[in-house]
Design an enzyme around this catalytic site. Sequence first.
Site, PDB file in Angstrom:
ATOM      1  N   LYS A 160       0.831  -1.211   0.000  1.00  0.00           N
ATOM      2  CA  LYS A 160       0.000   0.000   0.000  1.00  0.00           C
ATOM      3  C   LYS A 160       0.861   1.255   0.000  1.00  0.00           C
ATOM      4  CE  LYS A 160      -3.945  -1.865   2.542  1.00  0.00           C
ATOM      5  NZ  LYS A 160      -4.800  -1.735   3.731  1.00  0.00           N
ATOM      6  N   GLY A 167      -7.303   2.900  -3.239  1.00  0.00           N
ATOM      7  CA  GLY A 167      -6.832   1.803  -4.083  1.00  0.00           C
ATOM      8  C   GLY A 167      -5.645   2.105  -4.977  1.00  0.00           C
ATOM      9  N   LYS A 203      -0.272  -8.150   5.648  1.00  0.00           N
ATOM     10  CA  LYS A 203      -0.962  -9.388   5.320  1.00  0.00           C
ATOM     11  C   LYS A 203      -2.241  -9.009   4.581  1.00  0.00           C
ATOM     12  CE  LYS A 203      -1.814 -13.843   5.835  1.00  0.00           C
ATOM     13  NZ  LYS A 203      -0.889 -14.791   5.197  1.00  0.00           N
ATOM     14  N   ILE A 205      -5.937  -9.459   3.884  1.00  0.00           N
ATOM     15  CA  ILE A 205      -7.134 -10.062   4.495  1.00  0.00           C
ATOM     16  C   ILE A 205      -8.093 -10.415   3.355  1.00  0.00           C
ATOM     17  CG2 ILE A 205      -8.994  -9.738   6.183  1.00  0.00           C
ATOM     18  CD1 ILE A 205      -6.226  -9.417   7.433  1.00  0.00           C
ATOM     19  N   HIS A 210     -15.899  -3.928   4.970  1.00  0.00           N
ATOM     20  CA  HIS A 210     -15.451  -2.582   5.321  1.00  0.00           C
ATOM     21  C   HIS A 210     -16.439  -2.029   6.341  1.00  0.00           C
ATOM     22  CE1 HIS A 210     -14.152   1.693   4.112  1.00  0.00           C
ATOM     23  NE2 HIS A 210     -15.118   1.837   5.002  1.00  0.00           N
ATOM     24  N   ASN A 292     -10.495   8.836   8.541  1.00  0.00           N
ATOM     25  CA  ASN A 292     -10.878   9.985   7.724  1.00  0.00           C
ATOM     26  C   ASN A 292     -11.223  11.146   8.640  1.00  0.00           C
ATOM     27  OD1 ASN A 292     -10.723   8.431   5.350  1.00  0.00           O
ATOM     28  ND2 ASN A 292     -12.723   7.589   5.819  1.00  0.00           N
ATOM     29  N   ARG A 294     -12.910  13.924   8.116  1.00  0.00           N
ATOM     30  CA  ARG A 294     -13.916  14.791   7.487  1.00  0.00           C
ATOM     31  C   ARG A 294     -15.305  14.215   7.748  1.00  0.00           C
ATOM     32  NH1 ARG A 294     -12.003  11.245   3.439  1.00  0.00           N
ATOM     33  NH2 ARG A 294     -13.687   9.859   2.805  1.00  0.00           N
ATOM     34  N   ARG A 338     -26.191   5.493  -3.334  1.00  0.00           N
ATOM     35  CA  ARG A 338     -25.663   6.667  -4.033  1.00  0.00           C
ATOM     36  C   ARG A 338     -26.152   6.637  -5.480  1.00  0.00           C
ATOM     37  NH1 ARG A 338     -19.435   7.728  -2.159  1.00  0.00           N
ATOM     38  NH2 ARG A 338     -19.680   7.118   0.036  1.00  0.00           N
TER      39      ARG A 338
HETATM   40  C1  MV4 Z   1      -6.777  -4.190   2.483  1.00  0.00           C
HETATM   41  C2  MV4 Z   1      -7.528  -5.288   2.016  1.00  0.00           C
HETATM   42  C3  MV4 Z   1      -7.191  -6.543   2.481  1.00  0.00           C
HETATM   43  N1  MV4 Z   1      -6.153  -6.692   3.343  1.00  0.00           N
HETATM   44  N2  MV4 Z   1      -5.780  -4.401   3.351  1.00  0.00           N
HETATM   45  C4  MV4 Z   1      -8.839  -0.900  -0.305  1.00  0.00           C
HETATM   46  C5  MV4 Z   1      -8.729   0.570  -0.259  1.00  0.00           C
HETATM   47  C6  MV4 Z   1      -7.759   0.909   0.796  1.00  0.00           C
HETATM   48  N3  MV4 Z   1      -8.309   1.926   1.618  1.00  0.00           N
HETATM   49  C7  MV4 Z   1      -7.523  -0.352   1.528  1.00  0.00           C
HETATM   50  N4  MV4 Z   1      -8.161  -1.410   0.819  1.00  0.00           N
HETATM   51  C8  MV4 Z   1      -8.015  -2.709   1.194  1.00  0.00           C
HETATM   52  N5  MV4 Z   1      -7.034  -2.953   2.099  1.00  0.00           N
HETATM   53  C9  MV4 Z   1      -5.481  -5.633   3.752  1.00  0.00           C
HETATM   54  N6  MV4 Z   1      -4.471  -5.804   4.601  1.00  0.00           N
HETATM   55  C10 MV4 Z   1      -8.562  -5.049   1.120  1.00  0.00           C
HETATM   56  C11 MV4 Z   1      -8.795  -3.762   0.683  1.00  0.00           C
HETATM   57  C12 MV4 Z   1      -9.852  -3.595  -0.261  1.00  0.00           C
HETATM   58  C13 MV4 Z   1     -11.054  -3.006   0.107  1.00  0.00           C
HETATM   59  C14 MV4 Z   1     -11.243  -2.486   1.373  1.00  0.00           C
HETATM   60  C15 MV4 Z   1     -12.431  -1.909   1.722  1.00  0.00           C
HETATM   61  C16 MV4 Z   1     -13.453  -1.845   0.798  1.00  0.00           C
HETATM   62  C17 MV4 Z   1     -13.282  -2.323  -0.478  1.00  0.00           C
HETATM   63  C18 MV4 Z   1     -12.077  -2.908  -0.840  1.00  0.00           C
HETATM   64  C19 MV4 Z   1     -11.913  -3.405  -2.128  1.00  0.00           C
HETATM   65  C20 MV4 Z   1     -10.735  -3.985  -2.467  1.00  0.00           C
HETATM   66  C21 MV4 Z   1      -9.696  -4.074  -1.538  1.00  0.00           C
END
Ligand code: MV4
Length: 446
Positions: A160, A167, A203, A205, A210, A292, A294, A338
Amino acid sequence: MSSIKKLLISNRGEIALRIIRACRELEIKTVAVYSEADKESLHVKFADEAICIGPAQSKESYLNMSRILSAAEVTNADAIHPGYGFLSENAKFSEIVTSHNMVFVGPSPEMITAMGDKALAKETMKKAGVPIVPGSEGIISKIDDAKKIASEIGYPIIIKATAGGGGRGMRVVTKESDLENAFNSARGEAESSFNNPEVYIEKFIVEPRHIEIQVMGDRFENIIHLGERDCSVQRRHQKLIEESPSPAVDDELREKMGQAAIKGAKSVNYLGAGTVEFLLDKNKNFYFMEMNTRIQVEHPVTEFVTGLDLIKMQIQIAEGEKLSKKKIKTFGHAIEVRINAEDPKNNFRPSPGKITSVHFGGGPGVRVDSHIYSGYSVPPYYDSLIAKIIVHDLDREAAINKMCHTLEECVIEGIATTIPFHRSVMQNDIFKSGKFDTNFIDSLKI
Ligand code: MV4
């Protein structure tokens, strides 16, 4: 204890209207700012005063700090509310507004910076005792270090961007032979998107939900949480549907996540409205993702279940008021969809243009936050959100049912919208079962 008399809204669209309405109830005068593309916008008509701040392109208008500050100065505004997007999480803007002796309805520049750097935010939360995803301690700049940490935590891993979110600069890696390419391309994308190539490793997940916790902090060290929102229904990192409570969160888990969010927010002395985002795995483990600083698009679902007005609370907190000591009670189930000016039959391609007629559904427990009207032209320059429909009912099943009927009543002609998409999701068995994760929409054949 500053009492705000006139507030400038450095935003547009439905959120600008939402803030104007809160100000009316608080007897605060409002100043709208608008771009040349937004002359005919409702926020311009509804505010007490309106000032054109430049051409259509956001950089020349809604992102142009000096023009916004000039507008605030000539109108004698004593506060600025940034809404969401645009300058809402810009530390420099928060600082400049305050240094011009105006109230910034949002967090301090230090808070924005601390939470804007994702690796730093994660370290901060870890120190506060908030659960985090196992991974690198901070930034990884060398491929050998990446290999080492990845084999320690085990594949799949995710890379990340520390300046990221949404993303971009993110790569999932399932085996070591793919790591070097992914590492380099994540850094490249992070550099070109955010002018910052730094990445960290976690790692991965699989199939998470979310879940985010709404928090509010005042100037007297009180921090409360207002429960969760489930935002697992997303497409390409764009949220489409949000609800509260989450079908995956029971009272015990809510209390745990709420207390974790409060602990994290307390550790940084958080002021105002904030959201602590978590990933929730299949075994009910939750991990801090981002905070966040905001008000968020989906705040109305929390307003429905708590009966509170989060925008009014934001403004009152900025004025120096104390949070009420009354216990937060939640009631029923709220869902938001939305409505975007996008064509779901055409890969969600933006569909700006003139709206020839509009009718929204209504009835008890139905709320529509929208700036559109018959004859309004959706400009192509900004995000495609044209309305939020939020429903509230006794339980999830009744809320889904109400959303179905409300969407059936909605007519928007002249442009394509995501209404037909939402109608089909509301009838989808997986959605109705409540057992879905963030991959749900991308797994549909649409
Ligand atoms: C992750 C994850 C799985 N494992 N981190 C997507 C946007 C960014 N803010 C973080 N994201 C993710 N982080 C770990 N360690 C999966 C995502 C992710 C995701 C997270 C929330 C909502 C939608 C998503 C879609 C794809 C991947």
